[in-house]
Design a protein around this motif. Structure first.
Motif, short mmCIF file in Angstrom:
data_model
loop_
_atom_site.label_atom_id
_atom_site.label_comp_id
_atom_site.label_asym_id
_atom_site.label_seq_id
_atom_site.Cartn_x
_atom_site.Cartn_y
_atom_site.Cartn_z
N THR A 12 0.84 -1.20 0.00
CA THR A 12 0.00 0.00 0.00
C THR A 12 0.87 1.25 0.00
O THR A 12 1.73 1.41 0.87
N PRO A 13 0.70 2.16 -0.96
CA PRO A 13 1.44 3.42 -0.94
C PRO A 13 0.86 4.36 0.11
O PRO A 13 -0.36 4.41 0.32
N LEU A 14 1.73 5.11 0.76
CA LEU A 14 1.34 6.06 1.80
C LEU A 14 1.88 7.43 1.46
O LEU A 14 3.10 7.61 1.36
N VAL A 15 1.01 8.40 1.25
CA VAL A 15 1.45 9.76 0.96
C VAL A 15 1.86 10.41 2.26
O VAL A 15 1.03 10.66 3.15
N LEU A 16 3.16 10.71 2.40
CA LEU A 16 3.68 11.25 3.65
C LEU A 16 3.29 12.71 3.84
O LEU A 16 3.01 13.16 4.93
N SER A 17 3.35 13.48 2.75
CA SER A 17 2.96 14.88 2.78
C SER A 17 2.69 15.30 1.35
O SER A 17 3.10 14.64 0.41
N LYS A 18 2.05 16.45 1.19
CA LYS A 18 1.70 16.90 -0.15
C LYS A 18 2.91 17.23 -0.99
O LYS A 18 3.02 16.85 -2.14
N ARG A 19 3.85 17.97 -0.44
CA ARG A 19 4.98 18.40 -1.25
C ARG A 19 6.33 18.21 -0.57
O ARG A 19 7.36 18.46 -1.16
N LYS A 20 6.34 17.86 0.73
CA LYS A 20 7.59 17.75 1.46
C LYS A 20 8.21 16.37 1.27
O LYS A 20 7.52 15.38 1.17
N THR A 21 9.51 16.34 1.27
CA THR A 21 10.20 15.06 1.09
C THR A 21 10.74 14.51 2.41
O THR A 21 11.12 13.36 2.49
N LEU A 22 10.79 15.35 3.46
CA LEU A 22 11.35 14.90 4.72
C LEU A 22 10.31 14.09 5.49
O LEU A 22 9.13 14.43 5.53
N VAL A 23 10.75 12.99 6.08
CA VAL A 23 9.82 12.12 6.81
C VAL A 23 10.27 11.90 8.25
O VAL A 23 9.71 11.08 8.94
N GLN A 24 11.27 12.68 8.68
CA GLN A 24 11.81 12.44 10.02
C GLN A 24 10.78 12.67 11.12
O GLN A 24 10.81 12.03 12.16
N ASP A 25 9.82 13.58 10.86
CA ASP A 25 8.85 13.92 11.90
C ASP A 25 7.67 12.97 11.94
O ASP A 25 6.79 13.10 12.77
N MET A 26 7.62 12.03 11.02
CA MET A 26 6.48 11.12 10.95
C MET A 26 6.89 9.78 11.56
O MET A 26 7.79 9.11 11.07
N SER A 27 6.25 9.40 12.61
CA SER A 27 6.58 8.15 13.29
C SER A 27 5.91 6.98 12.60
O SER A 27 5.00 7.14 11.78
N VAL A 28 6.36 5.79 12.95
CA VAL A 28 5.74 4.58 12.40
C VAL A 28 4.27 4.53 12.78
O VAL A 28 3.41 4.13 11.99
N ALA A 29 3.93 4.96 13.98
CA ALA A 29 2.54 4.96 14.41
C ALA A 29 1.69 5.87 13.54
O ALA A 29 0.55 5.56 13.19
N ASP A 30 2.25 7.05 13.19
CA ASP A 30 1.52 7.97 12.32
C ASP A 30 1.25 7.33 10.97
O ASP A 30 0.17 7.46 10.40
N ILE A 31 2.27 6.66 10.42
CA ILE A 31 2.11 6.00 9.13
C ILE A 31 1.06 4.90 9.23
O ILE A 31 0.21 4.75 8.38
N PHE A 32 1.10 4.15 10.33
CA PHE A 32 0.19 3.03 10.49
C PHE A 32 -1.26 3.50 10.54
O PHE A 32 -2.17 2.82 10.09
N ASP A 33 -1.48 4.72 11.09
CA ASP A 33 -2.83 5.26 11.14
C ASP A 33 -3.40 5.48 9.74
O ASP A 33 -4.61 5.54 9.56
N GLU A 34 -2.50 5.65 8.75
CA GLU A 34 -2.94 5.90 7.38
C GLU A 34 -3.16 4.60 6.61
O GLU A 34 -3.44 4.63 5.42
#
Length: 630
Positions: free
Chosen positions: A156-178
């Motif tokens: 499953t693809p997960l869009v981390l942010s609309k235009r930002k490439t940095l993902v350091q502030d996104m935790s695994v839990a945040d991704i899992f919520d998506e």
């Protein structure tokens, strides 16, 4: 001016997915001059469940008193920063209409052309495709309770942010919520990015949406996940793993046992391999996943157009073609008597092969250090360290082609063997494709490669030229390639159909071992060429043509060709077409008032579009000059 135009209703019946729209593009400014960026979007105004469901239409003012060529295509439109994205294009060969003729109300049928269906996949415009390949038993689970259990896998693809490439502030839990792993497939169809799956077997080779709980993985499977997106640097991927309980009854869902996460920062080049952990819901490691990836970008700084699309066009008369291997033949063999008289992969060798009756000439393309495409077979060159009449192996210095400029390469000779591709694949292919697209004119060109990912990229980056997959198959002469798509003709057939390419180029040893494979390829609707040292025999060439193979690649075409007239089939066809045009020119010269009459447009196949257009221009000048002098 308005008087020079008339309103024309373009109307077509076509099924689309939730994100897709229908467009029309054509040969006049009002239809975008064949540019997908300027194409006109149609509207689906019919209420659902009516007899007109799936009908799209638009009224456009087009030029009067001239022929207008057009084609419909299906795409997804975005407006990021004023750019239009048209992906998943499916189109038909150019259809022409006389804008003075009243159009029937009955809608066109999408893909119907010349009494047959002709629907094809388009090319990348501003979107990117990322593929993940799973083969050689890539899933390892360390818990004993999962031993011998069939694992289902879903990406499953997960869009981390609309235009930002940095993902350091996104935790695994945040991704899992998506996570979308518990959503219905129907809900996922309206999402972008689009994730599809194909399995390289005779039943599942076509890319399609995934099932809700993924696909069961078998150790000998070759699975490809393909994700189409707009900002690849902002998309991560979640891989979910499911196992059915031994006590499960019908309609019971499987148990979710773990997940893996693939971040965009892990894919540092166009291709590569990586290993990620499989973690349980409590974030404990329970295994690992090994995968190969491929990142395909559109051609940098270049726009393809939709005026022609030869990607899967092949005339029925094009069979038994004689193809000159590296021109007139291989130059570097141990036995001098087996070498070509002219050095391979040179202009002289290509021209001599053409003079000897070659229908096509095969040659190899590498990039020099200064990014100039050069005709050369190997990835290395060997140069002499000392001036000697007889050179031993230790007297030779081996250098990669990529480390030498064009000027340096022009002073060198021999190459030895192949290695992993030295250039980033997107850079390599963009450089070669730009030269061909800019300079090839109306030449008949086919791309081919042993690297299936390069074939995939060649097809996704452009729609003008066909692509063949060179396959080694079952052989005792060469060590096997790692990728299973290269290891047999049936696997190559499945891959070629999956990638939407024209055909395969098989090793003749494999065909001579089992000639029934020729029918397998033909029944799959693919074009078949063959290559190999076995072809360097007039009797073998004759036998292969008898089997119905479309093209035979061999050395010494000046000696082995059986043609009585040493001429390419394409030159013969061009001459025949020119004769038809000249005959038409003679017919329009009487009476003299034909000076103001339109020149008849002769029917032709889409592959000959450019040639016919040029011939018609010549015909127009010839007719006009003849009438003025009379």
């Amino acid at each position: 001016m308005r008087e020079d135009k008339r309103d024309w209703k373009f109307c077509v019946r076509v099924d689309t997915h939730l994100q897709e729209s229908v467009f029309v593009v054509g040969s006049c400014p009002d239809l975008g001059n064949w540019s997908n960026v300027s194409a006109v979007q149609l509207t689906n105004e019919i209420a659902p469940n009516s007899e007109w469901e799936g009908v799209w239409s638009v009224v456009i003012s087009i030029p009067r008193d001239c022929e207008v060529k057009f084609r419909y295509f299906v795409g997804i439109a975005f407006e990021p920063d004023g750019e239009k994205l048209s992906s998943r294009q499916e189109n038909i060969p150019g259809v022409s209409v006389d804008s003075n003729i009243h159009q029937d109300v009955e809608p066109d049928i999408f893909g119907l052309y010349d009494s047959g269906k002709m629907i094809d996949r388009g090319w990348l415009t501003t979107e990117t495709v990322v593929q993940f390949k799973l083969f050689e038993n890539p899933i390892q689970l360390w818990k004993r309770k999962y031993e011998g259990r069939k694992v289902h896998i879903k990406l499953t693809p997960l869009v981390l942010s609309k235009r930002k490439t940095l993902v350091q502030d996104m935790s695994v839990a945040d991704i899992f919520d998506e996570s979308m792993d518990t959503q219905d497939v129907a809900e996922e169809q309206d999402r972008w990015p689009i994730a599809e799956i194909a399995v390289m077997n005779e039943n599942e080779w076509e890319f399609h949406l995934q099932e809700q709980f993924g696909r069961a993985y078998n150790p000998d499977d070759c699975i490809i996940f393909s994700v189409t997106m707009h900002f690849s640097e902002s998309v991560a991927y979640m891989v979910d793993y499911y196992v059915y309980s031994s006590r499960a009854v019908e309609n019971d869902p499987p148990c979710h046992i773990g997940s893996s996460y693939i971040l965009p920062s892990m894919m540092t080049s166009s291709e590569g391999q990586a290993i990620v952990p499989i973690t349980s819901s409590s974030h404990r490691p329970i295994g690992q996943l090994r995968f190969d990836y491929l990142v395909v970008h559109p051609i940098s700084g270049y726009e393809c157009d939709m005026s022609v699309s030869y990607s899967r066009i092949w005339k029925k008369t094009w069979h038994g073609l004689d193809v000159g291997h590296r021109g007139l033949g291989t130059s570097f063999k141990l036995e001098v008597s087996e070498c070509a008289d002219v050095r391979e992969n040179t202009i002289a060798s290509l021209k001599d092969a053409g003079s000897a009756g070659a229908d096509l000439v095969e040659f190899d393309v590498q990039l020099s250090k200064d990014l100039v495409p050069v005709l050369y077979h190997d990835f290395h060159v060997c140069i002499a360290m000392k001036r000697k009449k007889q050179l031993a192996e230790h007297d030779m210095l081996e250098l990669p082609v990529k480390d030498l400029t064009l000027e340096q390469l022009q002073h060198l000779k021999d190459g030895t063997y192949e290695l992993n591709h030295p250039f980033d694949l997107n850079i390599y292919l963009d450089t070669v494709l730009k030269v061909v697209l800019d300079s090839a004119g109306s030449r008949k060109i086919v791309f081919s490669c042993f690297h299936p990912d390069i074939c995939t990229m060649l097809r996704l980056k452009q729609n003008k030229y066909p692509v063949f997959f060179l396959t080694q198959g079952v052989t005792k002469k060469y060590p096997p390639y790692r990728d299973p798509r290269t290891q047999s003709i049936p696997m190559a057939v499945n891959y070629a159909n999956s990638a939407g390419i024209l055909g395969i180029n098989a090793h003749t040893e494999d065909i001579l071992r089992d000639s029934t494979q020729v029918k397998l390829v033909m029944d799959a609707g693919l074009v078949l060429f063959c290559w190999g040292d076995d072809n360097n025999s007039p009797s073998t060439i004759k036998y292969l043509k008898h089997l119905g193979i479309h093209g035979v690649i061999y050395d010494k075409i000046d000696k082995y060709s059986s043609k009585e007239v040493k001429e390419s089939i394409f030159l013969a066809e061009a001459r025949e077409m020119q004769n038809h045009l000249l005959k038409a020119a003679e017919e329009v010269q009487d009476p003299p008032q034909t000076l103001v009459s339109p020149i008849p447009v002769l029917p032709t196949e889409a592959f000959e579009f450019n040639d016919v257009e040029n011939a018609q221009k010549n015909l127009s000048s010839t007719t006009l000059a003849s009438l003025l002098s009379s």
